[in-house]
Design a protein around this motif. Structure first.
Motif, PDB file in Angstrom:
ATOM      1  N   ASN A 234       0.730  -0.877  -0.108  1.00  0.00           N
ATOM      2  CA  ASN A 234       0.061   0.289   0.091  1.00  0.00           C
ATOM      3  C   ASN A 234       0.873   1.374   0.186  1.00  0.00           C
ATOM      4  O   ASN A 234       0.689   2.469  -0.766  1.00  0.00           O
ATOM      5  CB  ASN A 234      -0.816   0.007   0.983  1.00  0.00           C
ATOM      6  N   TYR A 235       1.910   1.410   0.964  1.00  0.00           N
ATOM      7  CA  TYR A 235       2.471   2.023   0.786  1.00  0.00           C
ATOM      8  C   TYR A 235       3.710   2.443  -0.488  1.00  0.00           C
ATOM      9  O   TYR A 235       3.304   3.776  -0.880  1.00  0.00           O
ATOM     10  CB  TYR A 235       4.091   2.228   2.470  1.00  0.00           C
ATOM     11  N   LEU A 236       3.985   0.939  -0.946  1.00  0.00           N
ATOM     12  CA  LEU A 236       4.793   1.187  -2.307  1.00  0.00           C
ATOM     13  C   LEU A 236       4.001   1.889  -3.378  1.00  0.00           C
ATOM     14  O   LEU A 236       4.642   2.643  -4.365  1.00  0.00           O
ATOM     15  CB  LEU A 236       5.560   0.294  -2.497  1.00  0.00           C
ATOM     16  N   GLU A 237       2.550   1.776  -3.244  1.00  0.00           N
ATOM     17  CA  GLU A 237       1.895   1.794  -4.659  1.00  0.00           C
ATOM     18  C   GLU A 237       1.253   3.486  -4.550  1.00  0.00           C
ATOM     19  O   GLU A 237       0.608   3.899  -5.261  1.00  0.00           O
ATOM     20  CB  GLU A 237       0.701   0.539  -4.989  1.00  0.00           C
ATOM     21  N   LYS A 238       0.363   4.118  -3.110  1.00  0.00           N
ATOM     22  CA  LYS A 238      -0.114   4.867  -3.113  1.00  0.00           C
ATOM     23  C   LYS A 238       0.641   6.188  -2.228  1.00  0.00           C
ATOM     24  O   LYS A 238      -0.399   7.163  -2.460  1.00  0.00           O
ATOM     25  CB  LYS A 238      -1.234   4.166  -2.565  1.00  0.00           C
ATOM     26  N   LYS A 239       1.349   5.284  -1.676  1.00  0.00           N
ATOM     27  CA  LYS A 239       1.987   6.748  -0.496  1.00  0.00           C
ATOM     28  C   LYS A 239       2.528   7.481  -1.313  1.00  0.00           C
ATOM     29  O   LYS A 239       3.301   7.371  -2.097  1.00  0.00           O
ATOM     30  CB  LYS A 239       2.578   6.241   0.779  1.00  0.00           C
ATOM     31  N   PRO A 240       2.167   9.113  -1.638  1.00  0.00           N
ATOM     32  CA  PRO A 240       2.694   9.968  -2.569  1.00  0.00           C
ATOM     33  C   PRO A 240       4.060  10.448  -2.049  1.00  0.00           C
ATOM     34  O   PRO A 240       4.185  10.732  -0.701  1.00  0.00           O
ATOM     35  CB  PRO A 240       1.480  11.350  -2.618  1.00  0.00           C
ATOM     36  N   VAL A 241       5.066  10.543  -3.206  1.00  0.00           N
ATOM     37  CA  VAL A 241       6.445  11.165  -2.319  1.00  0.00           C
ATOM     38  C   VAL A 241       7.605  11.474  -3.218  1.00  0.00           C
ATOM     39  O   VAL A 241       7.241  11.492  -4.543  1.00  0.00           O
ATOM     40  CB  VAL A 241       7.729   9.814  -1.498  1.00  0.00           C
ATOM     41  N   ILE A 242       7.890  13.152  -2.843  1.00  0.00           N
ATOM     42  CA  ILE A 242       8.495  14.179  -3.165  1.00  0.00           C
ATOM     43  C   ILE A 242       9.836  14.042  -2.797  1.00  0.00           C
ATOM     44  O   ILE A 242       9.988  14.083  -2.023  1.00  0.00           O
ATOM     45  CB  ILE A 242       7.282  15.403  -3.840  1.00  0.00           C
ATOM     46  N   ILE A 243      11.073  13.937  -3.943  1.00  0.00           N
ATOM     47  CA  ILE A 243      12.298  14.158  -3.649  1.00  0.00           C
ATOM     48  C   ILE A 243      12.817  15.257  -3.685  1.00  0.00           C
ATOM     49  O   ILE A 243      12.709  16.486  -5.029  1.00  0.00           O
ATOM     50  CB  ILE A 243      13.410  13.070  -5.035  1.00  0.00           C
ATOM     51  N   LYS A 244      13.291  16.449  -2.651  1.00  0.00           N
ATOM     52  CA  LYS A 244      13.346  18.055  -2.542  1.00  0.00           C
ATOM     53  C   LYS A 244      14.775  17.943  -2.947  1.00  0.00           C
ATOM     54  O   LYS A 244      14.660  19.393  -2.665  1.00  0.00           O
ATOM     55  CB  LYS A 244      12.677  17.968  -1.490  1.00  0.00           C
ATOM     56  N   GLU A 245      15.108  16.775  -2.431  1.00  0.00           N
ATOM     57  CA  GLU A 245      17.069  17.888  -2.093  1.00  0.00           C
ATOM     58  C   GLU A 245      17.360  16.189  -2.634  1.00  0.00           C
ATOM     59  O   GLU A 245      16.954  15.255  -2.765  1.00  0.00           O
ATOM     60  CB  GLU A 245      17.306  17.609  -0.936  1.00  0.00           C
ATOM     61  N   VAL A 246      18.885  16.644  -3.279  1.00  0.00           N
ATOM     62  CA  VAL A 246      19.602  15.077  -3.265  1.00  0.00           C
ATOM     63  C   VAL A 246      21.326  15.222  -2.537  1.00  0.00           C
ATOM     64  O   VAL A 246      21.392  16.080  -2.253  1.00  0.00           O
ATOM     65  CB  VAL A 246      20.192  15.243  -4.752  1.00  0.00           C
ATOM     66  N   SER A 247      21.328  14.403  -2.419  1.00  0.00           N
ATOM     67  CA  SER A 247      22.543  13.974  -1.016  1.00  0.00           C
ATOM     68  C   SER A 247      23.755  14.286  -1.998  1.00  0.00           C
ATOM     69  O   SER A 247      24.131  15.212  -1.851  1.00  0.00           O
ATOM     70  CB  SER A 247      22.167  12.812  -0.235  1.00  0.00           C
ATOM     71  N   SER A 248      24.498  13.063  -2.126  1.00  0.00           N
ATOM     72  CA  SER A 248      25.828  13.100  -2.134  1.00  0.00           C
ATOM     73  C   SER A 248      25.941  12.191  -3.726  1.00  0.00           C
ATOM     74  O   SER A 248      24.990  11.178  -4.154  1.00  0.00           O
ATOM     75  CB  SER A 248      26.992  12.741  -1.662  1.00  0.00           C
ATOM     76  N   TYR A 249      27.038  12.383  -4.708  1.00  0.00           N
ATOM     77  CA  TYR A 249      27.336  11.542  -5.356  1.00  0.00           C
ATOM     78  C   TYR A 249      28.810  11.331  -5.922  1.00  0.00           C
ATOM     79  O   TYR A 249      29.455  12.022  -5.902  1.00  0.00           O
ATOM     80  CB  TYR A 249      27.010  12.178  -7.202  1.00  0.00           C
ATOM     81  N   SER A 250      29.307  10.141  -5.248  1.00  0.00           N
ATOM     82  CA  SER A 250      31.011   9.809  -4.772  1.00  0.00           C
ATOM     83  C   SER A 250      31.091   8.243  -6.408  1.00  0.00           C
ATOM     84  O   SER A 250      30.614   7.631  -6.325  1.00  0.00           O
ATOM     85  CB  SER A 250      31.374   9.604  -3.544  1.00  0.00           C
ATOM     86  N   SER A 251      32.132   8.218  -6.593  1.00  0.00           N
ATOM     87  CA  SER A 251      33.454   7.128  -7.050  1.00  0.00           C
ATOM     88  C   SER A 251      33.382   6.349  -6.537  1.00  0.00           C
ATOM     89  O   SER A 251      34.651   6.620  -5.289  1.00  0.00           O
ATOM     90  CB  SER A 251      33.887   7.909  -7.704  1.00  0.00           C
ATOM     91  N   VAL A 252      32.946   5.331  -6.603  1.00  0.00           N
ATOM     92  CA  VAL A 252      34.112   4.683  -5.363  1.00  0.00           C
ATOM     93  C   VAL A 252      35.012   3.080  -6.690  1.00  0.00           C
ATOM     94  O   VAL A 252      34.817   2.430  -7.782  1.00  0.00           O
ATOM     95  CB  VAL A 252      33.347   3.860  -4.889  1.00  0.00           C
ATOM     96  N   VAL A 253      36.632   3.056  -6.382  1.00  0.00           N
ATOM     97  CA  VAL A 253      37.018   1.786  -7.583  1.00  0.00           C
ATOM     98  C   VAL A 253      36.821   0.252  -6.795  1.00  0.00           C
ATOM     99  O   VAL A 253      36.245  -0.029  -7.319  1.00  0.00           O
ATOM    100  CB  VAL A 253      38.182   2.326  -7.096  1.00  0.00           C
ATOM    101  N   ASP A 254      36.884   0.580  -5.545  1.00  0.00           N
ATOM    102  CA  ASP A 254      36.519  -1.077  -4.860  1.00  0.00           C
ATOM    103  C   ASP A 254      35.761  -0.937  -3.967  1.00  0.00           C
ATOM    104  O   ASP A 254      35.286  -0.401  -2.964  1.00  0.00           O
ATOM    105  CB  ASP A 254      37.730  -1.428  -4.196  1.00  0.00           C
ATOM    106  N   VAL A 255      34.271  -2.433  -4.180  1.00  0.00           N
ATOM    107  CA  VAL A 255      33.237  -2.420  -2.693  1.00  0.00           C
ATOM    108  C   VAL A 255      34.163  -1.814  -1.481  1.00  0.00           C
ATOM    109  O   VAL A 255      33.253  -1.716  -1.182  1.00  0.00           O
ATOM    110  CB  VAL A 255      32.328  -2.890  -3.469  1.00  0.00           C
TER     111      VAL A 255
END
Ligand code: PML
Ligand code: MG
Length: 264
Positions: A234-255
């Motif tokens: 019910n949450y996944l299908e119906k709850k309206p969610v809006i992304i207001k902000e983006v946090s970070s984007y980083s490159s990683v070489v090894d897991v």
């Protein structure tokens, strides 16, 4: 503000081709519907014979979330990397690999691609989605323009529309307290970047998660044992969610760099 949910899905001979959705202000509605139809008509999987566009006014104020931090793993992914990520999630590694292989074969009956996600529950990872053909579709999500622009800036030439859409969905999914993580392989034959999300860590982009040309893909949501599946759906299908902000984007070489991430 009057907010509307816009959803598009397209198919040919009843096989799913593409889908897209967003939440927009009334003023942007016409433009967005046009861009979705364009997107359906220009998909690499081919020309649809059916396009469904649904527009619904939101009855409830959307939940506002910050997008998950993105870690871009620059080395091609292998099963060992996936095992480590399942380990971080607290999910049995070998069962995770089985599910990954199931996605590559087509996880719906007859080896077809599921439109939605599989749900698997701890402790053993048995599938609990009510409909194995359709799976569970995450819906009623969007991202505000400013956040989208910021993501474009942070990701630079690694930005794609697929990344934007996937990050929005994955953020909604992982926000639910019963979700430990997610695995996603795109069903677009030309798109070989997938991802895994892990609670407390973020969104790990995985290059080369499938062979180019493969028309299979799908998602798995990994759930805690005590998850109330009906409430989650019910949450996944119906709850309206809006992304207001983006946090970070980083490159990683090894897991392994992620295993000791300060987020954890
Ligand atoms: C999809 O095609 O629905 C999934 C896209 C996954 C995007 C992964 C990424 O680029 O980070
Ligand atoms: Mg897709």
């Amino acid at each position: 503000m009057e907010l509307f949910s816009v959803k598009m899905r397209s198919s040919r001979e009843e096989e799913h081709i593409s889908g897209a959705e967003t939440i927009v202000d009334r003023a942007e509605l016409v433009e967005v519907v046009g861009s979705f139809v364009k997107r359906a008509l220009n998909h690499t999987k081919g020309e649809p014979d059916f396009i469904n566009v649904k527009i619904e006014k939101l009855k409830e104020k959307p939940l506002e979330l910050v997008a998950l931090p993105v870690y871009d793993l620059m080395t091609p992914v292998d099963e060992e990397t996936l095992r480590k990520l399942f380990g971080l999630m607290g999910f049995p590694n070998e069962r995770g690999i089985e599910l990954y292989r199931e996605i590559l074969r087509g996880a719906a009956p007859g080896g077809k691609v599921m439109r939605g996600a599989m749900l698997v529950k701890l402790p053993f990872g048995e599938r609990v989605e009510p409909d194995r053909e359709r799976g569970v579709r995450v819906s009623t999500v969007g991202i505000v323009k400013e956040a989208e622009e910021r993501l474009k800036k942070l990701a630079g030439d690694r930005y794609t529309e697929n990344l934007r859409d996937a990050l929005v969905l994955a953020t909604k999914v992982l926000n639910h307290p019963a979700v430990l993580g997610e695995l996603c392989v795109s069903d677009d034959p030309n798109y070989t970047i997938g991802y895994v999300t892990v609670k407390g860590l973020g969104y790990v982009r995985l290059r080369g998660i499938k062979e180019k040309g493969l028309r299979k893909g799908g998602r798995v949501f990994f759930l805690k044992e005590n998850c109330d599946v009906e409430e989650l759906i019910n949450y996944l299908e119906k709850k309206p969610v809006i992304i207001k902000e983006v946090s970070s984007y980083s490159s990683v070489v090894d897991v392994r760099e992620l295993l000791s991430s300060p987020m954890r």
